[in-house]
Design a protein around this motif. Structure first.
Motif, PDB file in Angstrom:
ATOM      1  N   ASP A   1       0.841  -1.195   0.000  1.00  0.00           N
ATOM      2  CA  ASP A   1       0.000   0.000   0.000  1.00  0.00           C
ATOM      3  C   ASP A   1       0.878   1.248   0.000  1.00  0.00           C
ATOM      4  O   ASP A   1       1.918   1.283   0.665  1.00  0.00           O
TER       5      ASP A   1
ATOM      6  N   THR B   1      -2.280   6.777 -13.930  1.00  0.00           N
ATOM      7  CA  THR B   1      -2.643   7.511 -12.718  1.00  0.00           C
ATOM      8  C   THR B   1      -3.877   8.387 -12.899  1.00  0.00           C
ATOM      9  O   THR B   1      -4.217   9.160 -11.997  1.00  0.00           O
TER      10      THR B   1
ATOM     11  N   LEU C   1      -6.347   8.422 -10.032  1.00  0.00           N
ATOM     12  CA  LEU C   1      -5.849   8.625  -8.669  1.00  0.00           C
ATOM     13  C   LEU C   1      -6.138  10.035  -8.180  1.00  0.00           C
ATOM     14  O   LEU C   1      -6.282  10.980  -8.964  1.00  0.00           O
TER      15      LEU C   1
ATOM     16  N   GLU D   1      -5.118   9.534  -1.478  1.00  0.00           N
ATOM     17  CA  GLU D   1      -5.673   8.199  -1.604  1.00  0.00           C
ATOM     18  C   GLU D   1      -4.614   7.157  -1.233  1.00  0.00           C
ATOM     19  O   GLU D   1      -3.430   7.325  -1.505  1.00  0.00           O
TER      20      GLU D   1
ATOM     21  N   VAL E   1      -3.508   3.442  -2.079  1.00  0.00           N
ATOM     22  CA  VAL E   1      -3.737   2.458  -3.139  1.00  0.00           C
ATOM     23  C   VAL E   1      -2.693   1.352  -3.051  1.00  0.00           C
ATOM     24  O   VAL E   1      -1.641   1.506  -2.425  1.00  0.00           O
ATOM     25  N   THR E   2      -2.987   0.244  -3.703  1.00  0.00           N
ATOM     26  CA  THR E   2      -2.081  -0.904  -3.735  1.00  0.00           C
ATOM     27  C   THR E   2      -1.302  -0.909  -5.049  1.00  0.00           C
ATOM     28  O   THR E   2      -1.877  -0.723  -6.122  1.00  0.00           O
TER      29      THR E   2
ATOM     30  N   LEU F   1       0.244   0.259 -10.848  1.00  0.00           N
ATOM     31  CA  LEU F   1      -1.086  -0.065 -10.342  1.00  0.00           C
ATOM     32  C   LEU F   1      -1.558  -1.383 -10.941  1.00  0.00           C
ATOM     33  O   LEU F   1      -1.092  -1.780 -12.016  1.00  0.00           O
TER      34      LEU F   1
END
Length: 468
Positions: A408, A441, A444, A448, A450-451, A466
């Motif tokens: 993450d 991106t 995004l 945030e 995100v993984t 991503l």
């Protein structure tokens, strides 16, 4: 893509960000905030009080009716930087109020800048407000000047520093912070938690816990109990951390601990960091400063480097993913080549994840100034170069081992080219590395979590992708 520089000074906070636009005719104040995150929190508190009184905040000199310069006195180089900032504010604006750590030396400041309006010391909020009132009278409009519930923040909206105490009880010979900020003075646990709860409710995704000595939190209060959400909580770092970790899900909130001294009580924090459902990150920022027992003794710091290695091993046994960050001083008075080499060998054993270093400097008022054996500048530079070469090699190897892992990250910025600058759980703002996302991106947003999958590593930074 430029990578994170290895020479970031460990006492610096992120640059202040000003987003408010003053209303027409509103009295405005500018703020220059120098030094550490603790000083940045002081700046936020001052501006929050001023906003509540109807003042606007100007992002530049020309739009301000007066300027507050919150100074740093950590090192002589930091003092010089503060004097330069005061001089620039006087040139560009003319009405300047000085506060902060260097403000504890008003005669020194006035000797260089006699035109300043007022000087106050660190966390002397009332005196700063009085000086502002004298220079620029308030003119509030209660129907327009609304203050956000979380107060004025000088960091990006998605993270915030949470100061839990002032001052320090240590008497390290190289440091004058206790002389400027006094002895340890902890905030009540419920006051800290209430502020943290408001920040999380306002959308903050990362809380960075700071103080001069986070491990000692509550010692001065004799670990008193305080009412909190129908129960009680002790003013103790373990209890406080546990409650902070309950303010959000680990997927939605990060809690990061800074300036933690390696007391035995730290062992109680590690299981919280190992719990994947807890918001407390597996990250410890510990100011070791050196490793050789004789150097630590001359610094007037605990001289138990071998036991520290045992503690590190015990922490990692409980929480294998823990990230350890520290700062070190090279060229301390009396440091021999043998003692410096001992530090390098200790680094090989400790394998710390994030490492900062600065060369020793005399600071006016510090007891270390009077020690024998001051190290020549060229030797200090040589040792700093060798230390950073070692730190870089350790960092590069550790980051290379993360290639292929999924983790993450929190998004700090997305530039005009669509490149996202992020941080992993192992990275604090400004002082550690970044993870960059080059493609995909578009969806995004800043703040945030995100993984990503890590696909490339450098000396200090990572690159990731991503999910497809």
């Amino acid at each position: 893509m430029s990578t994170n520089p290895p020479s970031l000074r460990p006492d610096l906070a992120p640059s202040a960000r000003f987003s408010d636009q003053p209303r027409a005719g509103q009295p405005t104040i500018g703020m220059v905030s120098l030094g550490c995150p603790k000083a940045l929190v002081d700046s936020e508190r001052i501006l929050t009080r001023l906003r509540a009184e109807g003042y606007g905040i100007s992002p530049d000199y020309s739009g301000a009716d007066a300027v507050i310069v919150n100074t740093c006195g950590f090192l002589d180089s930091a003092k010089a930087e503060s004097l330069d900032a005061i001089g620039e504010a006087l040139t560009e604006n003319g009405k300047v109020i000085v506060t902060g750590c260097l403000g504890a030396e008003p005669d020194y400041i006035r000797e260089h800048h006699p035109r300043i309006l007022a000087v106050t010391g660190p966390h002397q909020y009332e005196q700063v407000l009085d000086a502002v009132h004298g220079a620029v009278p308030p003119d509030p409009d209660p129907f327009i000047d609304l203050l956000p519930a979380s107060g004025v923040k000088l960091t990006p909206r998605h993270y915030s520093y949470l100061k839990i105490s002032e001052g320090c009880n240590h008497k390290c010979k190289f440091c004058i912070i206790p002389d400027m900020r006094g002895k340890l003075a902890s905030r009540p646990a419920h006051a800290v938690l209430r502020e943290a709860d408001k920040l999380v409710s306002a959308g903050v995704r990362e809380l960075l816990v700071i103080s001069q000595d986070t491990s000692a939190y509550g010692l001065d209060r004799k670990y008193d109990t305080n009412p909190w959400k129908g129960g009680e909580v002790r003013s103790h770092i373990t209890d406080l951390t546990r409650e902070l970790g309950k303010l959000g899900n680990a997927k939605d909130l990060w809690v990061r601990l800074h300036y933690v001294y390696p007391y035995p009580s730290v062992r109680e924090l590690i299981p919280l960091m190992a719990d994947p459902d807890n918001a407390v990150l597996p990250y410890l920022d510990i100011p070791f400063q050196h490793a050789h027992p004789d150097v630590l003794k001359r610094m007037a710091r605990p001289a138990a480097s071998a036991k520290t290695l045992d503690e590190i091993a015990a922490w990692r046994a409980v929480c294998p993913d823990i990230t350890l960050r520290s700062t070190f001083i090279v060229g301390y008075p009396g440091e021999t080549e043998e003692q410096f080499q001992y530090l390098l060998d200790w680094m090989d054993e400790a394998q710390l994840d994030r490492i900062g270093c600065f060369q020793y400097e005399n600071v006016d008022g510090a007891r270390s100034n009077d020690l024998d054996g001051h190290v020549p500048a060229e030797v200090k530079q040589n040792r700093w170069d060798r230390f950073m070469e070692k730190a870089q090699a350790i960092s590069e190897a550790k980051l290379q081992a993360k290639v292929g892992q999924t983790m993450d990250v929190i998004v700090d910025d997305i530039d005009a080219d669509g490149i996202a600058t992020c941080r992993t759980k192992a990275d604090a703002p400004e002082i550690d590395g970044n993870l960059f996302i080059d493609e995909g991106t578009e969806g995004l947003s800043v703040g945030e979590i995100v993984t990503v999958t890590v696909d490339e590593a450098g000396e200090y930074d990572l690159w990731g992708a991503l999910p497809a």
